[in-house]
Write a protein that holds these residues in place. Structure first.
Motif, PDB file in Angstrom:
ATOM      1  N   ALA A  96       0.748  -1.163   0.084  1.00 27.91           N
ATOM      2  CA  ALA A  96       0.134  -0.003   0.193  1.00 27.91           C
ATOM      3  C   ALA A  96       0.861   1.109   0.008  1.00 27.91           C
ATOM      4  CB  ALA A  96      -1.013   0.103   1.204  1.00 27.91           C
ATOM      5  N   LEU A  97       1.860   1.143   0.587  1.00 27.73           N
ATOM      6  CA  LEU A  97       2.876   2.524   0.712  1.00 27.73           C
ATOM      7  C   LEU A  97       4.176   2.740  -0.270  1.00 27.73           C
ATOM      8  CD1 LEU A  97       3.002   2.928   4.643  1.00 27.73           C
ATOM      9  CD2 LEU A  97       1.562   4.022   2.990  1.00 27.73           C
ATOM     10  N   GLU A  98       4.120   1.513  -1.213  1.00 19.26           N
ATOM     11  CA  GLU A  98       5.189   1.407  -2.041  1.00 19.26           C
ATOM     12  C   GLU A  98       6.657   1.444  -1.796  1.00 19.26           C
ATOM     13  OE1 GLU A  98       4.261   4.671  -4.769  1.00 19.26           O
ATOM     14  OE2 GLU A  98       2.397   3.644  -5.725  1.00 19.26           O
ATOM     15  N   THR A  99       6.656   0.907  -0.287  1.00 23.77           N
ATOM     16  CA  THR A  99       8.074   0.564   0.122  1.00 23.77           C
ATOM     17  C   THR A  99       8.632  -0.613  -0.731  1.00 23.77           C
ATOM     18  OG1 THR A  99       7.446   1.509   2.349  1.00 23.77           O
ATOM     19  CG2 THR A  99       9.448   0.078   2.212  1.00 23.77           C
ATOM     20  N   PRO A 100       9.795  -0.760  -1.160  1.00 23.73           N
ATOM     21  CA  PRO A 100      10.369  -2.033  -1.716  1.00 23.73           C
ATOM     22  C   PRO A 100      10.445  -3.089  -0.776  1.00 23.73           C
ATOM     23  CG  PRO A 100      11.739   0.125  -2.195  1.00 23.73           C
ATOM     24  CD  PRO A 100      10.732   0.323  -1.370  1.00 23.73           C
ATOM     25  N   ALA A 101      10.092  -4.127  -1.360  1.00 23.47           N
ATOM     26  CA  ALA A 101       9.706  -5.470  -0.291  1.00 23.47           C
ATOM     27  C   ALA A 101      11.025  -5.767   0.414  1.00 23.47           C
ATOM     28  CB  ALA A 101       9.618  -6.560  -1.422  1.00 23.47           C
ATOM     29  N   HIS A 102      12.145  -5.662  -0.438  1.00 24.47           N
ATOM     30  CA  HIS A 102      13.301  -5.847   0.553  1.00 24.47           C
ATOM     31  C   HIS A 102      13.493  -4.962   1.896  1.00 24.47           C
ATOM     32  CE1 HIS A 102      15.808  -2.256  -0.633  1.00 24.47           C
ATOM     33  NE2 HIS A 102      15.154  -2.647  -1.726  1.00 24.47           N
ATOM     34  N   ALA A 103      13.099  -3.634   1.532  1.00 21.47           N
ATOM     35  CA  ALA A 103      13.346  -2.927   2.893  1.00 21.47           C
ATOM     36  C   ALA A 103      12.035  -3.001   3.755  1.00 21.47           C
ATOM     37  CB  ALA A 103      13.015  -1.272   2.197  1.00 21.47           C
ATOM     38  N   ALA A 104      11.092  -3.410   3.343  1.00 26.38           N
ATOM     39  CA  ALA A 104       9.685  -3.471   4.101  1.00 26.38           C
ATOM     40  C   ALA A 104      10.117  -4.740   4.982  1.00 26.38           C
ATOM     41  CB  ALA A 104       8.490  -4.147   3.410  1.00 26.38           C
ATOM     42  N   ILE A 105      10.712  -5.574   4.693  1.00 25.00           N
ATOM     43  CA  ILE A 105      10.743  -6.872   5.592  1.00 25.00           C
ATOM     44  C   ILE A 105      12.122  -7.048   6.365  1.00 25.00           C
ATOM     45  CG2 ILE A 105      12.072  -8.290   3.659  1.00 25.00           C
ATOM     46  CD1 ILE A 105       9.593  -9.650   6.264  1.00 25.00           C
ATOM     47  N   ALA A 106      12.969  -6.097   5.820  1.00 25.80           N
ATOM     48  CA  ALA A 106      14.375  -6.053   6.417  1.00 25.80           C
ATOM     49  C   ALA A 106      14.079  -5.220   7.951  1.00 25.80           C
ATOM     50  CB  ALA A 106      15.517  -5.470   5.597  1.00 25.80           C
ATOM     51  N   THR A 107      13.283  -4.194   7.690  1.00 29.00           N
ATOM     52  CA  THR A 107      13.326  -3.101   8.856  1.00 29.00           C
ATOM     53  C   THR A 107      12.115  -3.993   9.749  1.00 29.00           C
ATOM     54  OG1 THR A 107      11.451  -2.325   7.259  1.00 29.00           O
ATOM     55  CG2 THR A 107      13.950  -1.236   7.662  1.00 29.00           C
ATOM     56  N   VAL A 108      11.438  -4.811   9.589  1.00 28.78           N
ATOM     57  CA  VAL A 108      10.399  -5.367  10.694  1.00 28.78           C
ATOM     58  C   VAL A 108      11.146  -6.579  11.209  1.00 28.78           C
ATOM     59  CG1 VAL A 108       8.317  -4.507   9.351  1.00 28.78           C
ATOM     60  CG2 VAL A 108       9.176  -7.037   8.993  1.00 28.78           C
ATOM     61  N   LEU A 109      11.987  -7.393  10.651  1.00 29.74           N
ATOM     62  CA  LEU A 109      12.529  -8.471  11.056  1.00 29.74           C
ATOM     63  C   LEU A 109      13.224  -8.330  12.793  1.00 29.74           C
ATOM     64  CD1 LEU A 109      13.857 -10.731   8.158  1.00 29.74           C
ATOM     65  CD2 LEU A 109      11.851 -11.031   9.264  1.00 29.74           C
ATOM     66  N   PRO A 110      13.886  -7.168  12.826  1.00 26.85           N
ATOM     67  CA  PRO A 110      14.439  -7.100  14.163  1.00 26.85           C
ATOM     68  C   PRO A 110      13.115  -6.934  15.230  1.00 26.85           C
ATOM     69  CG  PRO A 110      15.390  -5.718  12.660  1.00 26.85           C
ATOM     70  CD  PRO A 110      14.325  -6.089  11.820  1.00 26.85           C
ATOM     71  N   LEU A 111      12.087  -6.773  14.925  1.00 31.09           N
ATOM     72  CA  LEU A 111      11.221  -6.552  15.847  1.00 31.09           C
ATOM     73  C   LEU A 111      10.563  -7.997  16.320  1.00 31.09           C
ATOM     74  CD1 LEU A 111       8.525  -4.043  13.957  1.00 31.09           C
ATOM     75  CD2 LEU A 111      10.832  -3.564  15.166  1.00 31.09           C
ATOM     76  N   VAL A 112      10.907  -8.879  15.757  1.00 31.35           N
ATOM     77  CA  VAL A 112      10.794 -10.210  16.385  1.00 31.35           C
ATOM     78  C   VAL A 112      11.782 -11.142  16.449  1.00 31.35           C
ATOM     79  CG1 VAL A 112       8.214 -10.457  15.567  1.00 31.35           C
ATOM     80  CG2 VAL A 112      10.321 -11.005  14.115  1.00 31.35           C
ATOM     81  N   ASP A 113      11.653 -11.890  17.528  1.00 30.53           N
ATOM     82  CA  ASP A 113      13.016 -12.894  17.949  1.00 30.53           C
ATOM     83  C   ASP A 113      12.782 -14.373  17.503  1.00 30.53           C
ATOM     84  OD1 ASP A 113      14.490 -10.469  18.841  1.00 30.53           O
ATOM     85  OD2 ASP A 113      13.137 -10.695  20.511  1.00 30.53           O
ATOM     86  N   GLY A 114      13.905 -15.072  17.474  1.00 26.94           N
ATOM     87  CA  GLY A 114      13.597 -16.565  17.341  1.00 26.94           C
ATOM     88  C   GLY A 114      12.852 -17.113  16.277  1.00 26.94           C
ATOM     89  N   GLY A 115      12.168 -18.051  16.398  1.00 24.40           N
ATOM     90  CA  GLY A 115      11.349 -18.920  15.333  1.00 24.40           C
ATOM     91  C   GLY A 115      10.379 -17.888  14.814  1.00 24.40           C
ATOM     92  N   PRO A 116       9.523 -16.782  15.440  1.00 23.47           N
ATOM     93  CA  PRO A 116       8.727 -16.006  14.733  1.00 23.47           C
ATOM     94  C   PRO A 116       9.358 -15.162  13.518  1.00 23.47           C
ATOM     95  CG  PRO A 116       8.389 -16.099  17.244  1.00 23.47           C
ATOM     96  CD  PRO A 116       9.517 -16.704  16.839  1.00 23.47           C
ATOM     97  N   ARG A 117      10.682 -15.015  13.818  1.00 27.23           N
ATOM     98  CA  ARG A 117      11.390 -14.075  12.694  1.00 27.23           C
ATOM     99  C   ARG A 117      11.429 -15.076  11.524  1.00 27.23           C
ATOM    100  NH1 ARG A 117      17.222 -11.089  13.359  1.00 27.23           N
ATOM    101  NH2 ARG A 117      16.090 -10.102  14.963  1.00 27.23           N
TER     102      ARG A 117
END
Length: 426
Positions: A96-117
């Protein structure tokens, strides 16, 4: 939380967006009320604005984002699982916000730890490979859709979907009604009524011509109706109850009313006072609880824009669609009845009482207005005439005003609103 130096640039904004969504969806707080606390670690205004934009867009699209997530998992993630929150944030950016997919996922992965990541990365990647998309019109939450279809019909519920698909234009109320054409031309906007200009969304409202000089203020066309329906003041006294942040107070003062503006919130009254100073208009301001306060004498007119569910402003504040429940609507309606009956005592015989709510719930609008007439035989409905309203809006058969999704659609729509005007018999 201290930032990890190895985190990708932009992770802090996504972490703030996660806090915002948690505040709305898990704690039930309004998005705007949670903003300062959730973005406290962000130094830059543009980072704070981006965190807000991510959260708001996620809330606009929440049912559709959750449907995508559920389509890519073997069993549904808990509604409040951090992995689901992270996926919502990543998908809303990418789709929806036209953020490149690689940036969208790379910047949220640090928000979760372990298996959920690993789960978040896998689900996001699967959806991107499938070239997942969001529907052109967002899906309303099921309870909201059912309620609005039942109250207003399918066409109105579908119109609400169209309204929430994108942030709305911006409406400006003018201090000088006679300068409407001039300001429409200067600001490149259109006018839907005298004293009104509608412009495209702008990131720099305070930099536009006329702001610093106090020639106008931001106010949705629907929110301007209660003050419009009171007409010219000619020095008469008016009580503006639950007045902050003050758009109606400004309109009434500009129309020549001697305004006493009451509000429970001192910080919100400070904002009202700042707007009065900027516009050069004057009003007495009082911080008090109207359920405990009473004026020394009755007024020529009283305006009660009562605290409500605020479901009518969903296109600008999509969090209301996810926070407001049936029970809260019922409780608010009871409070509104009590406030309106109390305010009715403060109107002089022959005076005018206006009741308004920015709600799409008839229990908070029509039912409360009916309750006043039933309880107070000294009041009669003062019907609104077509000529008093902007083109495209009409009173109902009894002379009250109900603004619904779909109205003024060709001009960009309007907030949901209800207004009823009464005259105290003299």
């Amino acid at each position: 939380m201290t930032k990890d130096k190895t985190e990708p640039h932009g992770t802090a904004s996504r972490r703030a967006a996660l806090r915002l969504l948690d505040a709305v969806l898990r704690k039930g707080l309004p998005l705007e009320a949670a903003l300062d606390g959730a973005t406290r670690e962000l130094d830059r205004a543009d980072d704070r604005a981006f965190a807000h934009a991510i959260a708001a867009e996620t809330l606009r699209r929440l049912p559709d984002l959750d449907a995508l997530i559920d389509s890519a998992t073997q069993k549904p993630l808990p509604y409040d699982a951090k992995a689901r929150f992270a996926l919502r944030i990543a998908l809303s950016q990418a789709l929806a916000l036209e953020t490149p997919a690689h940036a969208a996922i790379a910047t949220v992965l640090p928000l979760v730890d372990g298996g959920p990541r690993k789960l978040v990365h896998g689900v996001f990647g699967a959806l991107m490979r499938k070239q997942a998309t969001l529907p052109a019109l967002p899906t309303l939450p099921k309870p909201v859709a059912a309620r609005w279809r039942g109250n207003w019909g399918l066409a109105t519920a579908e119109a609400a979907r169209a309204l929430i698909a994108a942030p709305p234009p911006i409406d400006l109320a003018l201090k000088k009604v006679e300068a409407t054409a001039e300001w429409a031309e200067r600001l490149g906007g259109i006018s839907l009524a005298p004293g009104h200009v509608r412009i495209a969304r702008s990131a720099g409202i305070s930099t536009l011509p006329g702001f610093a000089e106090g020639d106008w203020w931001v106010q949705d066309i629907a929110a301007s109706l209660p003050a419009r329906l009171l007409g010219e003041g000619e020095g008469r006294h008016l009580l503006d109850l639950c007045a902050a942040p003050g758009g109606k107070t400004l309109r009434l003062a500009a129309a020549g009313w001697r305004v006493t503006a009451l509000d429970l919130s001192e910080p919100r009254l400070v904002r009202l006072q700042e707007n009065l100073a900027r516009t050069g208009l004057s009003a007495e301001t009082i911080a008090a609880d109207l359920t405990l306060w009473a004026p020394e004498e009755a007024a020529d007119a009283v305006l009660l824009d009562a605290p409500c569910s605020a479901t009518g402003i969903f296109r600008r504040h999509p969090d209301v669609l996810h926070r407001v429940r049936e029970r809260a609507i019922g409780e608010l309606a009871e409070q509104q009845r009590a406030m309106l009956l109390r305010a009715a005592d403060w109107v002089k015989p022959g005076g005018t009482l206006v009741y308004a709510v920015c709600s799409l719930e008839p229990r908070e609008g029509e039912a409360v207005a009916d309750a006043l007439i039933e309880a107070r035989p000294d009041y009669a409905l003062l019907p609104v005439e077509n000529a008093e309203l902007p083109d495209g809006l009409t009173p109902d058969r009894s002379g009250r005003v109900r603004v619904l999704p779909g109205m003024l659609a060709d001009q960009g729509g309007a907030d949901g609103f209800f207004v009823a005007r009464f005259r105290r018999k003299g």
